[in-house]
Scaffold this active site. Structure first.
Site, PDB file in Angstrom:
ATOM      1  N   ASP A  33      62.342  20.915  12.321  1.00  0.00           N
ATOM      2  CA  ASP A  33      61.185  20.143  11.864  1.00  0.00           C
ATOM      3  C   ASP A  33      60.045  21.140  11.675  1.00  0.00           C
ATOM      4  OD1 ASP A  33      58.866  18.600  11.630  1.00  0.00           O
ATOM      5  OD2 ASP A  33      59.689  16.980  12.842  1.00  0.00           O
ATOM      6  N   LYS A  35      51.513  14.482   6.701  1.00  0.00           N
ATOM      7  CA  LYS A  35      50.526  15.323   7.372  1.00  0.00           C
ATOM      8  C   LYS A  35      49.844  16.281   6.389  1.00  0.00           C
ATOM      9  CE  LYS A  35      51.714  13.238  11.188  1.00  0.00           C
ATOM     10  NZ  LYS A  35      52.934  12.501  10.853  1.00  0.00           N
ATOM     11  N   TYR A  78      58.239  15.864  19.132  1.00  0.00           N
ATOM     12  CA  TYR A  78      57.315  14.757  18.916  1.00  0.00           C
ATOM     13  C   TYR A  78      57.806  13.526  19.680  1.00  0.00           C
ATOM     14  CZ  TYR A  78      55.294  10.847  16.249  1.00  0.00           C
ATOM     15  OH  TYR A  78      54.681   9.680  15.876  1.00  0.00           O
ATOM     16  N   ARG A  95      65.233   2.051  -5.157  1.00  0.00           N
ATOM     17  CA  ARG A  95      65.792   2.484  -3.878  1.00  0.00           C
ATOM     18  C   ARG A  95      66.712   3.678  -4.061  1.00  0.00           C
ATOM     19  NH1 ARG A  95      70.338   0.698  -1.766  1.00  0.00           N
ATOM     20  NH2 ARG A  95      70.253  -1.293  -2.883  1.00  0.00           N
TER      21      ARG A  95
END
Length: 393
Positions: A179, A204, A107, A54
């Site tokens: 972004d 993506k 988005y 983590r």
């Protein structure tokens, strides 16, 4: 009978005078240290090492350094998703009482984060047109801490006035987060243009194969970058080693895929514009795009791999189009090596009212296309068949 094991429970990794050509996948969650002093040295920065996945692992570090190099960044944080990266950028920057100003064509999930989650935490939000610097300036408040925009909006492909917004924000002492998922670092490098924060959904086009869910966020200020890392670790935005390993593989072919997809998208946009039944086409490199002039300076004249368009016929026409687009996946994703079709009204922006979608230009006949690496002629022929089918409804 002795309980002493005949062999170690954990067999050491074999040594080798040669090395693997492919970086190894390291799924281990925990890492053993020689003694407490060695562990202290790692945590205090005196020695390089990993402790708990983590807090970082080799595959995330390799991927982060690769994206850093592409964006001209340092110390970028790899997260478990693109929305994880957006969340780290927001929560790592603002606090209760602050105001965040966002683009009104973000988005869908980013819009929900702005409209629903941040206000619940005592953070005020508002939206403005990212193509209009004056609208953004008018929306600035004394408590505005951060501006969040997309280089190219999802799904209407409007090109933000990134340079104008950055200049205005700098004069007002407001941070700007961009972004940059749609254009990727090949199309634009926001940090080089003065942005404070850059965000990616690595899921993506950068990873490119629809098999890894990842995000990335980097800050120009080293202190802010360190805060992002601490927040990501504390809140568990951990990226999977396997997904990082897959994305690393994807990045090795990224340039080739980017060039092929972008070239085909330009051809598809022009072909769609000539098809009867297509009411409008949105592609930044086309001269009829509302932000075409801005796209030339911001994106270097390239339109990217995304094309949006609208057909007549409402939902019935949309259904007919998708059913006739044989061989193409109808899926709410983008950036795959194969072309995908998305219908924002029933996917990314379904949470908005019909009136709110209409205000953004998203109708039942509106589609967003993520162009893949198929032969351009075959792809155009498939779209021609599908559009004809929609016109027959």
């Amino acid at each position: 009978m002795s309980d002493t094991p005949s062999k170690p429970f954990r067999t050491p990794w074999p040594g080798s005078v040669s090395r693997p050509v492919v970086n190894p996948l390291q799924p281990s969650v925990v890492y053993a240290s020689d003694d407490p002093d060695a562990l202290d040295a790692q945590y205090e920065g005196g020695a390089k090492g990993f402790t708990y996945a983590r807090e970082g692992h080799p595959n995330a570090e390799v991927l982060g350094q690769m994206v850093d190099a592409m964006e001209g960044a340092k110390g970028g944080v790899v997260t478990g998703s693109g929305m994880g990266a957006v969340t780290v950028a927001l929560l790592g920057t603002v606090r209760a009482g602050d105001h965040v100003l966002g683009a009104d064509q973000l988005y869908g999930r980013s819009l929900r984060l702005m409209n629903e989650e941040l206000p619940r935490l005592g953070i005020a939000t508002s939206l403005a047109d990212p193509t209009d610097v004056a609208a953004f300036e008018a929306a600035i408040r004394p408590e505005t801490r951060l501006i969040l925009i997309e280089t190219v909006s999802n799904p209407t492909l409007r090109v933000a006035d990134v340079d104008g917004i950055i200049a205005m924000a700098l004069a007002r002492g407001v941070l700007v987060a961009v972004d940059n998922t749609f254009p990727t670092p090949r199309g634009c490098q926001p940090l080089a243009r003065g942005a404070d924060i850059v965000i990616h959904s690595v899921t993506k086009l950068m990873a490119g194969h629809s098999d890894a869910t990842l995000g990335y966020v980097a800050a120009r200020d080293p202190d802010l970058a360190a805060r992002f890392l601490t927040l990501a670790v504390s809140m568990g935005f951990t990226a999977s080693p396997f997904d990082c390993w897959l994305a690393e593989r994807g990045l090795y072919s990224f340039d080739l895929r980017y060039e092929r997809c972008t070239a085909t998208a330009a051809r598809l946009g022009d072909a769609l514009a000539d098809m009867p039944g297509v009411e409008r086409v949105l592609y930044p490199a086309r001269s009829d795009h509302p932000d075409h002039n801005r796209s030339i300076s911001l994106l270097g004249g390239e339109g990217g791999h995304m094309v949006s368009f609208e057909i007549a016929g409402g939902r019935a026409g949309a259904n007919a189009f998708v059913r006739a687009a044989e061989g193409l996946n109808f899926a709410p994703t983008l950036g795959d090596i194969a072309t995908t079709i998305s219908h924002p009204a029933t996917s990314s922006h379904r949470a908005l009212t019909p009136e709110a979608r209409a205000a953004l230009g998203i109708s039942e006949g509106f589609f967003r296309i993520s162009v893949g690496c198929e032969p351009a002629d075959a792809l155009i022929a498939t779209f021609d068949t599908a559009v004809r089918a929609a016109c027959e409804v």
